[in-house]
Enzyme design. Sequence first.
Site, short mmCIF file in Angstrom:
data_model
loop_
_atom_site.label_atom_id
_atom_site.label_comp_id
_atom_site.label_asym_id
_atom_site.label_seq_id
_atom_site.Cartn_x
_atom_site.Cartn_y
_atom_site.Cartn_z
N ASP A 1 10.67 -4.26 3.54
CA ASP A 1 9.48 -3.46 3.17
C ASP A 1 9.89 -2.07 2.66
OD1 ASP A 1 8.21 -5.64 4.20
OD2 ASP A 1 6.87 -4.53 5.53
N LEU B 1 0.81 -5.89 3.59
CA LEU B 1 1.11 -5.35 2.25
C LEU B 1 2.04 -4.14 2.30
CD1 LEU B 1 -2.39 -5.73 0.53
CD2 LEU B 1 -0.44 -7.28 0.47
N PRO C 1 -4.42 -1.34 5.81
CA PRO C 1 -3.43 -1.37 6.90
C PRO C 1 -3.42 -2.72 7.60
CG PRO C 1 -5.43 -0.23 7.61
CD PRO C 1 -5.66 -0.63 6.18
C1 MEV Z 1 6.99 -7.89 7.00
O1 MEV Z 1 6.52 -7.47 5.73
C2 MEV Z 1 8.14 -8.85 6.84
C3 MEV Z 1 8.73 -9.35 8.14
O2 MEV Z 1 9.74 -10.30 7.77
C4 MEV Z 1 9.34 -8.25 8.96
C5 MEV Z 1 10.61 -7.67 8.33
O3 MEV Z 1 11.28 -8.35 7.57
O4 MEV Z 1 10.89 -6.50 8.64
C6 MEV Z 1 7.69 -10.08 8.98
#
Ligand code: MEV
Length: 326
Positions: A163, A117, A113
């Site tokens: 994500d 990732l 966590p």
């Molecule tokens: C998080 O994995 C990626 C970020 O760009 C946030 C997002 O795009 O939601 C930091």
Amino acid sequence: MDCVPIRLAESRSMPAPAVLPTGSAHAKAILVGEHAAVYGHPAIALPMTPLRTVAEVRHSPGPLRLSSGGRSFPVTQLPHRFASVGVATTAALDFFNLPADDLEVAVRSGIPPQAGLGASAAAAHAIVEAVRAHARLPLDEASRFELVQSAERVAHGNPSGIDAYATRASEPFVFSGGMPAPLLLGAPVWFVVADTGVRASTDEAVAGVRRTVDADPARGSALLARIGDLTRGAVTDLEHGQLTAFGQRMTAAQQILTELGVGHAMIDQLVTAAVGAGAAGAKLTGAGRGGCVIAVATGADRAEVIQSAMTEAGAVAVWAVTVGET
Ligand code: MEV
């Protein structure tokens, strides 16, 4: 995807299934474009399919419960770190119009966590799929995405959506205009992902970048636009199999991310170790302020050398990911 028979239920009363309804999803890394993606710029995502989270819906008398890591909580009394999985659970049950009582959703995660990732999006996907299997109803991709995003809004504040796509995708993709598009690879690419062991909240990292941009909008927008340019260049590099140029863009993106305030001494240490061991480039992956570093190698042997160097430099875990090999 788990193989669960789908049929349209006529009644919402659920006989206990012989096999427990289960869902799973996997980790992801971002090659380039994180943070800029929140502002509408493109990014490139890499699924990490061996690192998985599994969720299971079980019968459990009483109010809805969520369990993870050997601990079980009523969904109304979840610790803050489980808030987004609580939202995934209740949103999915609501969507299928299922009663919440007499159920426990058990989550087993093999994804570290707060390491960049995609652990929160993977958990949300696994739960949504387990609840869908419990409902024994189909779920269209747009509704599935929206359910995961409702949980991601709790975990990230303002998620771009990358994500939610990456933790369900089977191939690397370009995230552009809020949608995934196939990434063409002209040659195999060897990546090493290394965990700094430093845990950092995506929510706070995204909010920190927002503060940096708001403090000086002209500079902030220019930095984010430069990441966008690097990402577009990286897509072309990968299409033509130009890994050295691609690596240089990764390292350039790392410098900008540091300027945006999401760097960390351990990230620098692992980036230096990777580049010193012959990586074509290296940078943080995900939200930063800790979490993971991703390095690109021009061959499998070089990737092994980089993996050892990053471990010696203090990485608490390393993973090799190869794409485009036939
Ligand atoms: C998080 O994995 C990626 C970020 O760009 C946030 C997002 O795009 O939601 C930091």
